[in-house]
Design an enzyme around this catalytic site. Structure first.
Site, short mmCIF file in Angstrom:
data_model
loop_
_atom_site.label_atom_id
_atom_site.label_comp_id
_atom_site.label_asym_id
_atom_site.label_seq_id
_atom_site.Cartn_x
_atom_site.Cartn_y
_atom_site.Cartn_z
N TYR A 59 0.84 -1.19 0.00
CA TYR A 59 0.00 0.00 0.00
C TYR A 59 0.88 1.25 0.00
CZ TYR A 59 -3.89 -3.09 1.41
OH TYR A 59 -4.83 -4.09 1.49
N SER A 60 0.69 2.07 -0.98
CA SER A 60 1.51 3.28 -1.15
C SER A 60 2.99 2.95 -1.11
CB SER A 60 1.17 4.35 -0.10
OG SER A 60 -0.12 4.89 -0.32
#
Length: 344
Positions: A59-60
């Site tokens: 995530y990110s």
């Protein structure tokens, strides 16, 4: 806030799990909030009694783990919160790369569930989270290129090394999950205690095999996308697919290719209509009712995403909503079978 055991363990988790994919960097996906904008959500969740927070290394590209660890350290005591993260997808130094759709950009051994990658990934996650252990370490997907024996032994070893407390899995075929559990049992390795699968009112194919298997084995269900990527909120329209149109669709509605692919057929809108009708009758929002339905279906804790404070407040309040057998039947009546989506 209500608390329950995570599957067969003694670990107590809130009935709502805050999904941390929303918090990271908008360079990764345009609807993601940066660190400054994330503070109020983590603070409010902790104030409301939420103790379960789910992120993933991808995530990110790691920034979500960094923010998760930093803000929980600021607003909560480590021994009181449950931090879950995941391993499988690669993590890039380029924040704009999205691992599932940019496979050509990654080198060998930077993804999957080999012993080498698991050992590297768990140490990297611990460093980003700023903690010396992970409460729930989940395999993000099944790795067909690695023997499951290698994966389960490596996961067992990170538990015995004190880096991880419990193991979980995410979307896969039920036979794969059963095979992994059997391999663990045969070798006296640590088994999975939770399944993070794709389950909501608009996608119920998991009721055929995976959910009965988990109920039989007392495996915690912590489904992702409980609002069908926002589709069940009741504000989506067919014209959202036209990204160039001057419509009222949110940034996520216009840019979330997965939601546009997974949902948006006539049967899905019929499910939303039934949800909206009952929500209006009960004086609650679509989101609250969709969460409440899951909590009445044997789910331990849905993983909720919130980029606006009212969204978080709706999730927190959902556990207080009661549904009758007839109301549940009315919500489920319009559903039509879907192709398998989420892990294929």
């Amino acid at each position: 806030m209500q608390y329950v055991n995570l599957g067969p363990t003694g670990l107590k988790v809130s009935r709502i799990c805050l999904g941390m994919m929303t918090y990271g960097t908008p360079q990764w996906r345009p609807w993601v909030l940066d660190e400054a904008a994330s503070h109020p959500f983590i603070r409010r969740a902790v104030e409301a009694g939420v103790n379960f927070f789910d992120t993933a290394n991808m995530y990110s590209n790691g920034m979500s783990e960094i923010i998760t660890g930093k803000l929980l350290k600021e607003y909560a005591k480590r021994e009181e919160v449950v931090i879950a993260t995941k391993v499988y997808f690669p993590v890039s130094e380029d924040m704009s790369l999205d691992a599932p759709t940019a496979k050509a950009h990654f080198r060998p051994n930077t993804s999957g569930l080999s012993r080498k990658h698991i050992m590297h990934a768990v140490n990297a996650s611990l460093q980003r989270l700023g903690t010396d252990y992970i409460d729930l370490y989940q395999i993000h997907r099944w790795d067909a290129a690695t023997p499951i024996e290698e994966t389960m032994e490596a996961l067992h070893d990170v538990v015995k090394a004190g880096k991880v407390r419990y193991l979980g899995a995410s979307s896969m075929w039920a036979w794969q999950f059963a095979k992994a559990q059997q391999v663990a049992r045969e070798n006296r390795w640590t088994p999975f205690v939770a399944m993070q699968n794709h389950y909501n009112l608009a996608y119920r194919e998991e009721e055929r095999e995976m959910i009965p298997l988990c109920h039989d084995q007392n495996i915690a269900l912590i489904p992702w996308s409980p609002l069908a990527r926002g589709f069940l909120a009741g504000n989506r329209k067919l014209e959202d697919k036209d990204v160039g149109a001057n419509n009222s669709a949110t940034s996520r509605a216009k840019t979330d290719d997965l939601a546009l692919h997974y949902y948006y057929n006539d049967n899905d809108f019929a499910v939303v209509d039934a949800l909206s009708k009952l929500a209006q009758e009960k004086g609650v929002s679509n989101a609250q009712l969709a969460y409440a339905w899951l909590l009445h279906k044997g789910v331990t804790a849905p993983i909720v995403g919130a980029s606006k404070m009212p969204q978080l407040e709706e999730a927190i309040a959902a556990a207080r909503i009661s549904l009758s057998v007839d109301e549940i039947a009315a919500l489920e009546a319009p559903y039509q079978p879907h192709p398998i989506i989420g892990h294929v």
